[in-house]
Design a protein around this motif. Structure first.
Motif, PDB file in Angstrom:
ATOM      1  N   PHE A  61       0.852  -1.176   0.000  1.00 19.10           N
ATOM      2  CA  PHE A  61       0.000   0.000   0.000  1.00 19.10           C
ATOM      3  C   PHE A  61       0.893   1.233   0.000  1.00 19.10           C
ATOM      4  CE2 PHE A  61      -2.435  -3.417   1.772  1.00 19.10           C
ATOM      5  CZ  PHE A  61      -3.675  -3.278   1.176  1.00 19.10           C
ATOM      6  N   PRO A  62       0.959   1.933  -1.135  1.00 20.70           N
ATOM      7  CA  PRO A  62       1.797   3.133  -1.184  1.00 20.70           C
ATOM      8  C   PRO A  62       1.302   4.155  -0.160  1.00 20.70           C
ATOM      9  CG  PRO A  62       0.894   2.597  -3.362  1.00 20.70           C
ATOM     10  CD  PRO A  62       0.235   1.705  -2.366  1.00 20.70           C
ATOM     11  N   PRO A  63       2.177   5.060   0.270  1.00 20.08           N
ATOM     12  CA  PRO A  63       1.746   6.065   1.243  1.00 20.08           C
ATOM     13  C   PRO A  63       0.732   7.021   0.624  1.00 20.08           C
ATOM     14  CG  PRO A  63       3.910   6.610   0.402  1.00 20.08           C
ATOM     15  CD  PRO A  63       3.566   5.257  -0.143  1.00 20.08           C
ATOM     16  N   LEU A  64      -0.158   7.528   1.454  1.00 21.30           N
ATOM     17  CA  LEU A  64      -1.072   8.573   0.996  1.00 21.30           C
ATOM     18  C   LEU A  64      -0.263   9.850   0.804  1.00 21.30           C
ATOM     19  CD1 LEU A  64      -4.188   8.015   3.305  1.00 21.30           C
ATOM     20  CD2 LEU A  64      -3.753   7.096   1.022  1.00 21.30           C
ATOM     21  N   LYS A  65      -0.620  10.602  -0.187  1.00 17.65           N
ATOM     22  CA  LYS A  65       0.089  11.852  -0.471  1.00 17.65           C
ATOM     23  C   LYS A  65      -0.269  12.902   0.580  1.00 17.65           C
ATOM     24  CE  LYS A  65       1.855  10.424  -4.361  1.00 17.65           C
ATOM     25  NZ  LYS A  65       3.099   9.756  -4.281  1.00 17.65           N
ATOM     26  N   ILE A  66       0.725  13.648   1.002  1.00 14.82           N
ATOM     27  CA  ILE A  66       0.517  14.754   1.925  1.00 14.82           C
ATOM     28  C   ILE A  66       1.432  15.891   1.495  1.00 14.82           C
ATOM     29  CG2 ILE A  66       2.134  13.722   3.572  1.00 14.82           C
ATOM     30  CD1 ILE A  66       0.661  15.170   5.820  1.00 14.82           C
ATOM     31  N   ASP A  67       0.865  17.070   1.445  1.00 17.98           N
ATOM     32  CA  ASP A  67       1.648  18.257   1.104  1.00 17.98           C
ATOM     33  C   ASP A  67       2.628  18.508   2.243  1.00 17.98           C
ATOM     34  OD1 ASP A  67       2.652  20.794   0.567  1.00 17.98           O
ATOM     35  OD2 ASP A  67       0.715  21.581  -0.092  1.00 17.98           O
ATOM     36  N   ARG A 108      -6.652   1.987   3.744  1.00 20.52           N
ATOM     37  CA  ARG A 108      -6.867   3.394   3.390  1.00 20.52           C
ATOM     38  C   ARG A 108      -7.286   4.174   4.632  1.00 20.52           C
ATOM     39  NH1 ARG A 108     -10.434   2.507   0.037  1.00 20.52           N
ATOM     40  NH2 ARG A 108      -9.330   2.040  -1.691  1.00 20.52           N
ATOM     41  N   SER A 109      -8.158   3.578   5.429  1.00 22.94           N
ATOM     42  CA  SER A 109      -8.606   4.213   6.664  1.00 22.94           C
ATOM     43  C   SER A 109      -7.455   4.353   7.665  1.00 22.94           C
ATOM     44  CB  SER A 109      -9.749   3.397   7.271  1.00 22.94           C
ATOM     45  OG  SER A 109     -10.132   3.928   8.507  1.00 22.94           O
ATOM     46  N   ALA A 110      -6.668   3.302   7.824  1.00 21.78           N
ATOM     47  CA  ALA A 110      -5.548   3.336   8.767  1.00 21.78           C
ATOM     48  C   ALA A 110      -4.489   4.345   8.326  1.00 21.78           C
ATOM     49  CB  ALA A 110      -4.934   1.941   8.905  1.00 21.78           C
ATOM     50  N   GLN A 111      -4.212   4.395   7.028  1.00 19.00           N
ATOM     51  CA  GLN A 111      -3.258   5.380   6.531  1.00 19.00           C
ATOM     52  C   GLN A 111      -3.816   6.797   6.683  1.00 19.00           C
ATOM     53  OE1 GLN A 111      -2.451   3.524   2.615  1.00 19.00           O
ATOM     54  NE2 GLN A 111      -0.312   3.465   3.247  1.00 19.00           N
ATOM     55  N   GLY A 112      -5.118   6.937   6.546  1.00 19.44           N
ATOM     56  CA  GLY A 112      -5.753   8.240   6.768  1.00 19.44           C
ATOM     57  C   GLY A 112      -5.575   8.697   8.205  1.00 19.44           C
ATOM     58  N   ALA A 113      -5.662   7.756   9.147  1.00 21.65           N
ATOM     59  CA  ALA A 113      -5.438   8.077  10.562  1.00 21.65           C
ATOM     60  C   ALA A 113      -4.005   8.552  10.780  1.00 21.65           C
ATOM     61  CB  ALA A 113      -5.737   6.858  11.429  1.00 21.65           C
ATOM     62  N   ALA A 114      -3.061   7.909  10.115  1.00 22.07           N
ATOM     63  CA  ALA A 114      -1.659   8.327  10.226  1.00 22.07           C
ATOM     64  C   ALA A 114      -1.474   9.736   9.680  1.00 22.07           C
ATOM     65  CB  ALA A 114      -0.757   7.333   9.487  1.00 22.07           C
ATOM     66  N   VAL A 115      -2.119  10.029   8.565  1.00 20.35           N
ATOM     67  CA  VAL A 115      -2.017  11.362   7.970  1.00 20.35           C
ATOM     68  C   VAL A 115      -2.583  12.420   8.920  1.00 20.35           C
ATOM     69  CG1 VAL A 115      -2.882  12.829   6.096  1.00 20.35           C
ATOM     70  CG2 VAL A 115      -1.899  10.594   5.579  1.00 20.35           C
ATOM     71  N   MET A 116      -3.689  12.103   9.599  1.00 24.86           N
ATOM     72  CA  MET A 116      -4.252  13.049  10.573  1.00 24.86           C
ATOM     73  C   MET A 116      -3.220  13.397  11.642  1.00 24.86           C
ATOM     74  SD  MET A 116      -8.130  11.848  11.333  1.00 24.86           S
ATOM     75  CE  MET A 116      -9.171  11.273  10.038  1.00 24.86           C
ATOM     76  N   SER A 117      -2.484  12.395  12.099  1.00 25.24           N
ATOM     77  CA  SER A 117      -1.464  12.646  13.119  1.00 25.24           C
ATOM     78  C   SER A 117      -0.267  13.401  12.542  1.00 25.24           C
ATOM     79  CB  SER A 117      -1.018  11.342  13.776  1.00 25.24           C
ATOM     80  OG  SER A 117      -2.058  10.871  14.620  1.00 25.24           O
ATOM     81  N   LEU A 118       0.058  13.153  11.279  1.00 25.43           N
ATOM     82  CA  LEU A 118       1.147  13.896  10.650  1.00 25.43           C
ATOM     83  C   LEU A 118       0.838  15.393  10.579  1.00 25.43           C
ATOM     84  CD1 LEU A 118       2.028  11.506   7.685  1.00 25.43           C
ATOM     85  CD2 LEU A 118       3.489  12.034   9.648  1.00 25.43           C
ATOM     86  N   LYS A 119      -0.446  15.711  10.489  1.00 27.55           N
ATOM     87  CA  LYS A 119      -0.877  17.108  10.370  1.00 27.55           C
ATOM     88  C   LYS A 119      -1.162  17.746  11.723  1.00 27.55           C
ATOM     89  CE  LYS A 119      -3.027  16.486   5.833  1.00 27.55           C
ATOM     90  NZ  LYS A 119      -4.287  16.609   5.078  1.00 27.55           N
ATOM     91  N   SER A 120      -0.896  17.027  12.809  1.00 25.23           N
ATOM     92  CA  SER A 120      -1.233  17.496  14.155  1.00 25.23           C
ATOM     93  C   SER A 120       0.026  17.726  14.989  1.00 25.23           C
ATOM     94  CB  SER A 120      -2.122  16.452  14.839  1.00 25.23           C
ATOM     95  OG  SER A 120      -2.332  16.761  16.181  1.00 25.23           O
TER      96      SER A 120
END
Length: 132
Positions: A61-67, A108-120
């Motif tokens: 599962f490639p990483p979700l993109k984040i600016d 996708r959901s779990a990676q989305g949770a990680a992205v939320m923490s990356l933005k926090s």
């Protein structure tokens, strides 16, 4: 190396940081779900039949993109991914590992949770408590 652990664990989820996630698992030949895994022609999936007739599945599962401008801290991102993953597994009894589509949704959901923490600025984003 993860494949060598499969005789001891049926499902392995390997966090690869900013490179994404790898799932390695064995689907027993007696499972009703073998066909779904063998016929799923996902871009990032490899299946093979073992000597014992089981189906070995490796799915990336490639990483979700984040600016990069949105990145606040990497602290807790992996914990958020694992926490989201475990909550979903407990909630659905592990059914997500039986279907390629369900596993895609779960990751996708779990990676989305990680992205939320990356933005926090917090180790675990407060948005996760409302995401369930």
């Amino acid at each position: 190396m993860a494949v060598q652990l499969l005789p001891y664990f049926q499902h392995l989820v390997v966090k690869c940081g900013d490179r994404g996630v790898l799932v390695a698992m064995v689907v027993p030949s007696s499972s009703d779900h073998v066909t779904a895994w063998k016929t799923d022609l996902s871009r990032y999936q490899i299946t093979n039949t073992t000597e014992r007739g089981e189906t070995l599945v490796l799915k990336y599962f490639p990483p979700l993109k984040i600016d990069q401008k949105e990145l606040v801290s990497t602290t807790g991102a992996g914990d958020s991914l694992v926490g989201s993953l475990m909550a979903a597994v407990v909630r659905d009894g592990g059914d997500a590992f039986r279907s390629p589509t369900r596993l895609d949704d779960l990751m996708r959901s779990a990676q989305g949770a990680a992205v939320m923490s990356l933005k926090s600025s917090a180790a675990v984003s407060s948005l996760l408590s409302s995401a369930a």
